[in-house]
Design a protein around this motif. Structure first.
Motif, PDB file in Angstrom:
ATOM      1  N   TYR A  33       0.844  -1.199   0.000  1.00  0.00           N
ATOM      2  CA  TYR A  33       0.000   0.000   0.000  1.00  0.00           C
ATOM      3  C   TYR A  33       0.882   1.254   0.000  1.00  0.00           C
ATOM      4  O   TYR A  33       1.935   1.271   0.643  1.00  0.00           O
ATOM      5  CB  TYR A  33      -0.875   0.060   1.255  1.00  0.00           C
ATOM      6  N   TYR A  35       0.304   5.306   1.076  1.00  0.00           N
ATOM      7  CA  TYR A  35      -0.583   6.265   1.714  1.00  0.00           C
ATOM      8  C   TYR A  35       0.035   7.657   1.633  1.00  0.00           C
ATOM      9  O   TYR A  35       1.256   7.823   1.637  1.00  0.00           O
ATOM     10  CB  TYR A  35      -0.771   5.942   3.199  1.00  0.00           C
TER      11      TYR A  35
ATOM     12  N   TYR B  36      -3.654   2.530  15.990  1.00  0.00           N
ATOM     13  CA  TYR B  36      -2.244   2.651  15.668  1.00  0.00           C
ATOM     14  C   TYR B  36      -1.679   3.843  16.426  1.00  0.00           C
ATOM     15  O   TYR B  36      -2.374   4.842  16.680  1.00  0.00           O
ATOM     16  CB  TYR B  36      -2.032   2.890  14.165  1.00  0.00           C
ATOM     17  N   LEU B  46       1.088  -0.823  15.262  1.00  0.00           N
ATOM     18  CA  LEU B  46      -0.203  -1.347  15.684  1.00  0.00           C
ATOM     19  C   LEU B  46      -0.222  -1.532  17.199  1.00  0.00           C
ATOM     20  O   LEU B  46       0.640  -2.182  17.775  1.00  0.00           O
ATOM     21  CB  LEU B  46      -0.477  -2.681  15.004  1.00  0.00           C
ATOM     22  N   LYS B  49      -6.052  -4.695  17.857  1.00  0.00           N
ATOM     23  CA  LYS B  49      -7.042  -4.841  16.806  1.00  0.00           C
ATOM     24  C   LYS B  49      -8.235  -5.653  17.294  1.00  0.00           C
ATOM     25  O   LYS B  49      -8.105  -6.551  18.148  1.00  0.00           O
ATOM     26  CB  LYS B  49      -6.445  -5.504  15.573  1.00  0.00           C
ATOM     27  N   PHE B  90      -4.179   6.879  16.172  1.00  0.00           N
ATOM     28  CA  PHE B  90      -5.158   6.811  15.093  1.00  0.00           C
ATOM     29  C   PHE B  90      -6.094   5.625  15.291  1.00  0.00           C
ATOM     30  O   PHE B  90      -5.636   4.488  15.481  1.00  0.00           O
ATOM     31  CB  PHE B  90      -4.466   6.668  13.726  1.00  0.00           C
ATOM     32  N   GLY B 100      -8.997  -5.490   2.524  1.00  0.00           N
ATOM     33  CA  GLY B 100      -8.163  -5.062   3.639  1.00  0.00           C
ATOM     34  C   GLY B 100      -7.923  -3.573   3.680  1.00  0.00           C
ATOM     35  O   GLY B 100      -7.055  -3.106   4.405  1.00  0.00           O
ATOM     36  N   LEU B 102      -7.867   0.134   4.701  1.00  0.00           N
ATOM     37  CA  LEU B 102      -7.978   0.801   5.997  1.00  0.00           C
ATOM     38  C   LEU B 102      -8.376   2.252   5.795  1.00  0.00           C
ATOM     39  O   LEU B 102      -7.896   2.918   4.887  1.00  0.00           O
ATOM     40  CB  LEU B 102      -6.643   0.754   6.741  1.00  0.00           C
TER      41      LEU B 102
END
Lengths: 111, 114
Positions: A33, A35, B36, B46, B49, B90, B100, B102
């Motif tokens: 990913y 960002y 996070y 992390l 969760k 966050f 997945g 986010l």
């Protein structure tokens, strides 16, 4: 285990110039990913790869941003030409199962 | 559509006092929820969760969060703040139905006073 690597860590350019960022994910992570995190905001997904294919690029400004992951491992994000509003931290992440692991980011300043 | 709202942009506590960082979410699917932490000039880490198992989730460094479906909340707590907890936090919602993906909240900056 090595984490997600990104380079450079910092970059300062003038508007209308081009810039490229590099990311090497954790070994074996198929999903990668990119960002964008503007100061004072949470990260926003730009593009998601599964191996070397694009899964989601709906938030990528395709007129100036491009990304590739040719061999399904490392990836490059490019901006051409840069605008002032592109100043941000660009984060790369890779995932295993449902957990994403983030790199330290590249802080871009556009003058 | 999914979204997440962090109710406080900045929280300040004294060392040794409890921490409460508030988060509300919206999701059309059964959500995965995350917290996070981001220390200055470091990557996102992390904390914990939630993925539809126990509603009270324990994370690293003494943090925990409780999933409350009726209130659509996932608040982060810690009984006793430490100076090293000062950072940006966050709240994040994700869904396996969307590959997945986010979605991050705006963040809450936690300050810890000695």
């Amino acid at each position: 285990e090595a984490g997600v690597a990104q380079s450079p860590r910092y970059k300062i350019i003038e508007k209308r110039q081009s810039v490229a960022f590099w990311c090497n994910p954790i070994s074996g992570h198929a999903t990668l990913y990119w960002y964008q995190q503007i100061l004072g905001q949470g990260p926003k997904l730009l593009i998601q790869f599964q191996n070397n294919g694009v899964v989601d690029d709906s938030q990528l400004p395709k007129d100036r941003f491009s990304a590739e992951r040719l061999k399904g491992v490392d990836s490059t994000l490019k901006i051409q030409p840069a605008k002032l509003e592109d100043s941000a931290v660009y984060l790369c992440a890779s995932s295993f199962m449902d957990e994403q692991f983030f790199g330290p980011g590249t802080r871009l300043t556009v003058l | 559509a999914q979204s997440v709202t962090q109710l406080d942009s900045h929280v300040s506590v004294s060392e040794g006092t409890p921490v409460l960082l508030r988060c509300n979410y919206s999701s059309s699917y059964s959500p995965s929820l995350f917290w996070y932490v981001q220390h200055p000039n470091k990557g996102l880490q992390l904390l914990l969760k939630y993925t539809s198992a126990a509603t009270l989730v324990k994370g690293i460094n003494g943090f925990e969060a409780e999933f409350k479906k009726s209130e659509t909340s996932f608040h982060l707590t810690k009984p006793s703040a430490h100076m090293s907890d000062a950072a940006e936090y966050f709240c994040v919602v994700g869904s396996a139905n969307q590959g997945g993906k986010l979605i991050f909240g705006q963040g809450t900056e936690l300050s810890v006073k000695p």
